[in-house]
Design a protein around this motif. Sequence first.
Motif, PDB file in Angstrom:
ATOM      1  N   GLU A   1       3.740   0.041   2.459  1.00 32.55           N
ATOM      2  CA  GLU A   1       3.672  -0.941   3.543  1.00 32.55           C
ATOM      3  C   GLU A   1       3.363  -2.297   2.922  1.00 32.55           C
ATOM      4  OE1 GLU A   1       0.719  -0.306   6.625  1.00 32.55           O
ATOM      5  OE2 GLU A   1       1.355  -2.115   7.691  1.00 32.55           O
TER       6      GLU A   1
ATOM      7  N   VAL B   1      -6.066 -10.780   8.923  1.00 35.24           N
ATOM      8  CA  VAL B   1      -6.838 -10.825  10.174  1.00 35.24           C
ATOM      9  C   VAL B   1      -7.389 -12.226  10.418  1.00 35.24           C
ATOM     10  CG1 VAL B   1      -7.415  -8.365  10.214  1.00 35.24           C
ATOM     11  CG2 VAL B   1      -8.972  -9.951   9.093  1.00 35.24           C
TER      12      VAL B   1
ATOM     13  N   GLN C   1       0.837  -1.197   0.000  1.00 33.89           N
ATOM     14  CA  GLN C   1       0.000   0.000   0.000  1.00 33.89           C
ATOM     15  C   GLN C   1       0.876   1.253   0.000  1.00 33.89           C
ATOM     16  OE1 GLN C   1      -2.668   0.813   3.351  1.00 33.89           O
ATOM     17  NE2 GLN C   1      -4.167   1.583   1.878  1.00 33.89           N
TER      18      GLN C   1
ATOM     19  N   PRO D   1      -4.067  -1.557  -1.065  1.00 36.66           N
ATOM     20  CA  PRO D   1      -2.835  -2.335  -1.272  1.00 36.66           C
ATOM     21  C   PRO D   1      -2.865  -2.966  -2.666  1.00 36.66           C
ATOM     22  CG  PRO D   1      -3.866  -2.881   0.839  1.00 36.66           C
ATOM     23  CD  PRO D   1      -4.848  -2.047   0.075  1.00 36.66           C
TER      24      PRO D   1
ATOM     25  N   PHE E   1      -7.211   4.227   1.548  1.00 32.80           N
ATOM     26  CA  PHE E   1      -7.898   3.914   0.293  1.00 32.80           C
ATOM     27  C   PHE E   1      -8.072   5.153  -0.587  1.00 32.80           C
ATOM     28  CE2 PHE E   1     -10.261   0.093   2.451  1.00 32.80           C
ATOM     29  CZ  PHE E   1      -9.044  -0.563   2.574  1.00 32.80           C
TER      30      PHE E   1
ATOM     31  N   GLY F   1      -5.402   5.019   7.155  1.00 35.23           N
ATOM     32  CA  GLY F   1      -6.836   4.867   6.900  1.00 35.23           C
ATOM     33  C   GLY F   1      -7.511   6.101   6.341  1.00 35.23           C
TER      34      GLY F   1
ATOM     35  N   GLN G   1       7.717 -12.249  17.051  1.00 38.26           N
ATOM     36  CA  GLN G   1       8.898 -12.057  16.202  1.00 38.26           C
ATOM     37  C   GLN G   1       9.921 -11.177  16.908  1.00 38.26           C
ATOM     38  OE1 GLN G   1       6.170 -10.763  12.716  1.00 38.26           O
ATOM     39  NE2 GLN G   1       8.058 -11.423  11.768  1.00 38.26           N
TER      40      GLN G   1
ATOM     41  N   LEU H   1       1.866  -5.971   2.978  1.00 37.12           N
ATOM     42  CA  LEU H   1       0.759  -6.610   3.690  1.00 37.12           C
ATOM     43  C   LEU H   1       0.561  -8.009   3.119  1.00 37.12           C
ATOM     44  CD1 LEU H   1      -1.431  -3.414   3.587  1.00 37.12           C
ATOM     45  CD2 LEU H   1      -0.622  -4.475   5.708  1.00 37.12           C
TER      46      LEU H   1
ATOM     47  N   SER I   1      -7.382 -12.887   4.273  1.00 38.82           N
ATOM     48  CA  SER I   1      -6.848 -11.655   4.841  1.00 38.82           C
ATOM     49  C   SER I   1      -6.002 -11.989   6.074  1.00 38.82           C
ATOM     50  CB  SER I   1      -8.034 -10.756   5.214  1.00 38.82           C
ATOM     51  OG  SER I   1      -7.754 -10.038   6.389  1.00 38.82           O
TER      52      SER I   1
ATOM     53  N   GLU J   1      -9.570   7.803   3.848  1.00 39.10           N
ATOM     54  CA  GLU J   1     -10.477   7.306   2.812  1.00 39.10           C
ATOM     55  C   GLU J   1     -11.066   8.427   1.959  1.00 39.10           C
ATOM     56  OE1 GLU J   1     -13.350   4.649   4.568  1.00 39.10           O
ATOM     57  OE2 GLU J   1     -11.821   3.125   4.998  1.00 39.10           O
TER      58      GLU J   1
ATOM     59  N   ALA K   1       5.321  -8.778  14.413  1.00 44.33           N
ATOM     60  CA  ALA K   1       4.455  -9.045  15.563  1.00 44.33           C
ATOM     61  C   ALA K   1       5.281  -9.322  16.823  1.00 44.33           C
ATOM     62  CB  ALA K   1       3.554 -10.236  15.254  1.00 44.33           C
TER      63      ALA K   1
ATOM     64  N   ARG L   1      -6.138   4.138  12.323  1.00 42.46           N
ATOM     65  CA  ARG L   1      -7.170   4.646  11.422  1.00 42.46           C
ATOM     66  C   ARG L   1      -8.506   4.926  12.102  1.00 42.46           C
ATOM     67  NH1 ARG L   1      -7.519  -0.718   9.079  1.00 42.46           N
ATOM     68  NH2 ARG L   1      -9.522  -1.636   9.590  1.00 42.46           N
TER      69      ARG L   1
ATOM     70  N   ASN M   1       5.538  -5.350   8.719  1.00 46.32           N
ATOM     71  CA  ASN M   1       4.920  -5.534  10.030  1.00 46.32           C
ATOM     72  C   ASN M   1       5.613  -6.665  10.793  1.00 46.32           C
ATOM     73  OD1 ASN M   1       2.417  -3.727  10.113  1.00 46.32           O
ATOM     74  ND2 ASN M   1       2.229  -4.744   8.113  1.00 46.32           N
TER      75      ASN M   1
ATOM     76  N   ASP N   1       3.074   1.278  15.171  1.00 44.95           N
ATOM     77  CA  ASP N   1       1.874   1.077  14.357  1.00 44.95           C
ATOM     78  C   ASP N   1       0.604   1.191  15.202  1.00 44.95           C
ATOM     79  OD1 ASP N   1       0.444   0.472  12.082  1.00 44.95           O
ATOM     80  OD2 ASP N   1       1.174  -1.587  11.896  1.00 44.95           O
TER      81      ASP N   1
HETATM   82  P1  C2E Z   1      -1.745  -2.726   9.825  1.00 39.07           P
HETATM   83  O1  C2E Z   1      -0.282  -2.998   9.880  1.00 39.07           O
HETATM   84  O2  C2E Z   1      -2.253  -1.616  10.676  1.00 39.07           O
HETATM   85  O3  C2E Z   1      -2.072  -2.481   8.283  1.00 39.07           O
HETATM   86  C1  C2E Z   1      -3.044  -1.574   7.818  1.00 39.07           C
HETATM   87  C2  C2E Z   1      -4.344  -2.289   7.484  1.00 39.07           C
HETATM   88  O4  C2E Z   1      -5.344  -1.303   7.192  1.00 39.07           O
HETATM   89  C3  C2E Z   1      -4.267  -3.159   6.227  1.00 39.07           C
HETATM   90  O5  C2E Z   1      -5.173  -4.254   6.395  1.00 39.07           O
HETATM   91  C4  C2E Z   1      -4.777  -2.207   5.153  1.00 39.07           C
HETATM   92  O6  C2E Z   1      -5.275  -2.873   4.006  1.00 39.07           O
HETATM   93  C5  C2E Z   1      -5.882  -1.507   5.910  1.00 39.07           C
HETATM   94  N1  C2E Z   1      -6.178  -0.192   5.336  1.00 39.07           N
HETATM   95  C6  C2E Z   1      -5.335   0.663   4.717  1.00 39.07           C
HETATM   96  N2  C2E Z   1      -5.960   1.797   4.345  1.00 39.07           N
HETATM   97  C7  C2E Z   1      -7.246   1.671   4.728  1.00 39.07           C
HETATM   98  C8  C2E Z   1      -8.407   2.519   4.623  1.00 39.07           C
HETATM   99  O7  C2E Z   1      -8.378   3.627   4.085  1.00 39.07           O
HETATM  100  N3  C2E Z   1      -9.577   2.045   5.162  1.00 39.07           N
HETATM  101  C9  C2E Z   1      -9.647   0.817   5.757  1.00 39.07           C
HETATM  102  N4  C2E Z   1     -10.836   0.438   6.243  1.00 39.07           N
HETATM  103  N5  C2E Z   1      -8.579  -0.007   5.873  1.00 39.07           N
HETATM  104  C10 C2E Z   1      -7.395   0.418   5.368  1.00 39.07           C
HETATM  105  P2  C2E Z   1      -4.742  -5.763   6.145  1.00 39.07           P
HETATM  106  O8  C2E Z   1      -3.887  -5.879   4.923  1.00 39.07           O
HETATM  107  O9  C2E Z   1      -5.984  -6.586   6.213  1.00 39.07           O
HETATM  108  O10 C2E Z   1      -3.827  -6.097   7.394  1.00 39.07           O
HETATM  109  C11 C2E Z   1      -4.384  -6.149   8.684  1.00 39.07           C
HETATM  110  C12 C2E Z   1      -3.325  -6.305   9.734  1.00 39.07           C
HETATM  111  O11 C2E Z   1      -2.680  -7.578   9.635  1.00 39.07           O
HETATM  112  C13 C2E Z   1      -2.187  -5.286   9.638  1.00 39.07           C
HETATM  113  O12 C2E Z   1      -2.577  -4.050  10.207  1.00 39.07           O
HETATM  114  C14 C2E Z   1      -1.110  -5.987  10.420  1.00 39.07           C
HETATM  115  O13 C2E Z   1      -1.298  -5.806  11.801  1.00 39.07           O
HETATM  116  C15 C2E Z   1      -1.358  -7.441  10.072  1.00 39.07           C
HETATM  117  N6  C2E Z   1      -0.431  -7.858   9.004  1.00 39.07           N
HETATM  118  C16 C2E Z   1      -0.546  -7.696   7.673  1.00 39.07           C
HETATM  119  N7  C2E Z   1       0.529  -8.199   7.015  1.00 39.07           N
HETATM  120  C17 C2E Z   1       1.352  -8.674   7.976  1.00 39.07           C
HETATM  121  C18 C2E Z   1       2.648  -9.318   7.959  1.00 39.07           C
HETATM  122  O14 C2E Z   1       3.271  -9.519   6.905  1.00 39.07           O
HETATM  123  N8  C2E Z   1       3.180  -9.681   9.154  1.00 39.07           N
HETATM  124  C19 C2E Z   1       2.535  -9.442  10.345  1.00 39.07           C
HETATM  125  N9  C2E Z   1       3.133  -9.830  11.487  1.00 39.07           N
HETATM  126  N10 C2E Z   1       1.340  -8.848  10.410  1.00 39.07           N
HETATM  127  C20 C2E Z   1       0.756  -8.468   9.236  1.00 39.07           C
END
Ligand code: C2E
Length: 284
Positions: A59, A75, A45, A265, A260, A239, A125, A61, A73, A241, A122, A205, A120, A181
């Motif tokens: 970032e 989550v 993203q 992303p 967004f 976040g 890690q 993801l 996803s 939008e 955790a 966000r 990211n 974060d």
């Molecule tokens: P995060 O690190 O806070 O990542 C931002 C999340 O917010 C991402 O969701 C992204 O798609 C979403 N987002 C970005 N802009 C907007 C927006 O304008 N509106 C809304 N509603 N959402 C937005 P995603 O990709 O589902 O990731 C969720 C969480 O999962 C991440 O939160 C992070 O904590 C974790 N995650 C994702 N990838 C990895 C990874 O490779 N390793 C680890 N350990 N955790 C990850």
Amino acid sequence: EAKRRGKGMWIGYADEMGARVSAEAGLIRQLDQAVELGQFTLVYQPIMRLADDRLTGVESLIRWNHPDLGVLSPVDFIPIAERTGQIVAIGRWVLREACRQGAAWMAEAPDETPLQVGVNVAGPQLRDPNLVADVAEVLAETGLPPGSLVIEVTETAVVDDEESQRTMEALRALGVKLALDDFGTAASSLGLLLTCPVNSLKLDRSFVESITTVSRQGAVANAVSQMAAALEFGSVAEGIETEEQRDLVRLLGYEYGQGFFYSRPVAPERISELREYGLAPASS
Ligand code: C2E
Ligand code: MG
Ligand code: MG
Ligand code: MG
């Protein structure tokens, strides 16, 4: 009649619980093999400099191309992987892949300022004794400059944990950048900011979602921006939008923005296009 229905409902509930537990057991088994089967991908993203809406970073993801369930996803599986410890192996893959991609973008546009690449990381890690050595090795192997890697940690992962703090210091010593974060969501004390060796804060966000000049979220967003500036931390608003939200976080002094409104992303090829052609809509 009521008694029978009650009992039936209870059995139904137990069945549902059982189904959920065995579905999770299945996911855990499949997670063990997902790295070697090549089922993970990273999407990226854009992170924009708010002053001029220029792309300065991304970032990474994770997504899981699950054989039966389709694209999952994070989550849906990262919290499980954190509980089981599988996140350590998955995270190692993420780190290598994101750094490899970051170096590839550099090679595509050698005259441009390299993109900052967020990864990211955790809690488990951060508590893995091999993390610092892994990061050093991946940087050396991929050729990504340490200062182009931004490790994103959450407040919950670093609160009151001296070991994590030491790991973060060691990462900083490598030249890697750190971001806090989802800032503002955890029940941490502001005292964390006195010792936590991060370079920037990412405002969660939930504050941007209902940001207005008169809302409490707006007041908190403003305070966090002031605090980041006073502590010489960078600031990122997550976040975003809408254009209104972008305008407001810019007005409040946030340096960078992500959401967004700018872009969802996307695949790495799309980031290359964005660098070349800017943020015009993909379709023409
Ligand atoms: P995060 O690190 O806070 O990542 C931002 C999340 O917010 C991402 O969701 C992204 O798609 C979403 N987002 C970005 N802009 C907007 C927006 O304008 N509106 C809304 N509603 N959402 C937005 P995603 O990709 O589902 O990731 C969720 C969480 O999962 C991440 O939160 C992070 O904590 C974790 N995650 C994702 N990838 C990895 C990874 O490779 N390793 C680890 N350990 N955790 C990850
Ligand atoms: Mg993040
Ligand atoms: Mg976040
Ligand atoms: Mg988050």
